[in-house]
Motif scaffolding. Sequence first.
Motif, PDB file in Angstrom:
ATOM      1  N   GLU A  44       0.825  -1.191   0.000  1.00 35.76           N
ATOM      2  CA  GLU A  44       0.000   0.000   0.000  1.00 35.76           C
ATOM      3  C   GLU A  44       0.864   1.247   0.000  1.00 35.76           C
ATOM      4  OE1 GLU A  44      -3.245  -2.016   2.967  1.00 35.76           O
ATOM      5  OE2 GLU A  44      -3.278   0.166   2.763  1.00 35.76           O
ATOM      6  N   GLU A  47       2.567   7.036   3.600  1.00 39.30           N
ATOM      7  CA  GLU A  47       3.028   8.401   3.849  1.00 39.30           C
ATOM      8  C   GLU A  47       4.273   8.327   4.715  1.00 39.30           C
ATOM      9  OE1 GLU A  47       1.341  12.792   5.202  1.00 39.30           O
ATOM     10  OE2 GLU A  47       0.083  11.024   5.424  1.00 39.30           O
ATOM     11  N   SER A  98      -1.599  19.463   0.198  1.00 40.97           N
ATOM     12  CA  SER A  98      -2.944  19.580   0.716  1.00 40.97           C
ATOM     13  C   SER A  98      -3.265  21.019   1.059  1.00 40.97           C
ATOM     14  CB  SER A  98      -3.113  18.710   1.965  1.00 40.97           C
ATOM     15  OG  SER A  98      -4.396  18.885   2.538  1.00 40.97           O
ATOM     16  N   ALA A 106      -3.775  10.848   8.701  1.00 42.83           N
ATOM     17  CA  ALA A 106      -4.883  11.191   7.814  1.00 42.83           C
ATOM     18  C   ALA A 106      -4.825  10.434   6.501  1.00 42.83           C
ATOM     19  CB  ALA A 106      -4.908  12.689   7.558  1.00 42.83           C
ATOM     20  N   GLY A 107      -3.632  10.131   6.028  1.00 43.83           N
ATOM     21  CA  GLY A 107      -3.480   9.346   4.820  1.00 43.83           C
ATOM     22  C   GLY A 107      -3.705  10.129   3.545  1.00 43.83           C
ATOM     23  N   GLN A 108      -3.888   9.383   2.456  1.00 45.27           N
ATOM     24  CA  GLN A 108      -3.938   9.966   1.126  1.00 45.27           C
ATOM     25  C   GLN A 108      -5.074  10.955   0.925  1.00 45.27           C
ATOM     26  OE1 GLN A 108      -3.252   7.085  -2.177  1.00 45.27           O
ATOM     27  NE2 GLN A 108      -3.209   5.578  -0.525  1.00 45.27           N
ATOM     28  N   GLU A 109      -6.179  10.751   1.620  1.00 46.27           N
ATOM     29  CA  GLU A 109      -7.368  11.568   1.393  1.00 46.27           C
ATOM     30  C   GLU A 109      -7.182  13.023   1.783  1.00 46.27           C
ATOM     31  OE1 GLU A 109     -10.044  10.546  -0.277  1.00 46.27           O
ATOM     32  OE2 GLU A 109      -8.893   8.705  -0.555  1.00 46.27           O
ATOM     33  N   LEU A 110      -6.160  13.319   2.546  1.00 51.29           N
ATOM     34  CA  LEU A 110      -5.891  14.695   2.931  1.00 51.29           C
ATOM     35  C   LEU A 110      -5.438  15.552   1.761  1.00 51.29           C
ATOM     36  CD1 LEU A 110      -5.616  16.623   5.466  1.00 51.29           C
ATOM     37  CD2 LEU A 110      -3.198  15.975   5.479  1.00 51.29           C
ATOM     38  N   TYR A 111      -4.869  14.922   0.743  1.00 51.56           N
ATOM     39  CA  TYR A 111      -4.100  15.656  -0.264  1.00 51.56           C
ATOM     40  C   TYR A 111      -4.899  15.970  -1.519  1.00 51.56           C
ATOM     41  CZ  TYR A 111      -0.497  14.708   3.001  1.00 51.56           C
ATOM     42  OH  TYR A 111       0.229  14.665   4.169  1.00 51.56           O
ATOM     43  N   ASN A 112      -4.671  17.161  -2.044  1.00 54.32           N
ATOM     44  CA  ASN A 112      -5.415  17.668  -3.191  1.00 54.32           C
ATOM     45  C   ASN A 112      -4.707  17.452  -4.521  1.00 54.32           C
ATOM     46  OD1 ASN A 112      -5.945  19.782  -0.717  1.00 54.32           O
ATOM     47  ND2 ASN A 112      -7.817  19.338  -1.903  1.00 54.32           N
ATOM     48  N   TRP A 114      -1.200  15.592  -6.638  1.00 56.01           N
ATOM     49  CA  TRP A 114      -0.199  14.535  -6.629  1.00 56.01           C
ATOM     50  C   TRP A 114       0.722  14.636  -7.822  1.00 56.01           C
ATOM     51  CZ3 TRP A 114       0.228  10.694  -2.911  1.00 56.01           C
ATOM     52  CH2 TRP A 114      -0.824  10.633  -1.985  1.00 56.01           C
TER      53      TRP A 114
END
Length: 124
Positions: A44, A47, A98, A106-112, A114
């Motif tokens: 997976e 971060e 982000s 928080a993981g990947q969902e924090l980021y706007n 890539w």
Amino acid sequence: AVHLTESGGGSGQAGGSLRLSCTASETRARNFCMAWFRQAPGKEREEIASIDADGKTIYADSVKGRFTISKGNNRDIFYLQMNALKSEDTAMYYCAVSHKYCQEGAGQELYNYWGQGTQVTVSS
């Protein structure tokens, strides 16, 4: 959209060093968190380091004490200095930003935004 581009990947020797850079196409005051992720085949996305606009950093245990994240003053570039490389550091490395401040776990969902990733391969 903000485009992120990683550079500095390639091959390194175990025990050696590499430095990755992430460059943003635009400077955004909203880019409050800048981070590096990595993903090895069959694993997976992890971060490994983040830095807030105020310079506070968070590191994964796997890289703590070996890797250092830093940023430019205008939040359009940031870096990952990788020291004491291990074979298990071999992965595709991605940068991300982000609009929110960094949050541990928080993981990947924090980021706007890539980047496309840059491969790092560490040889013994």
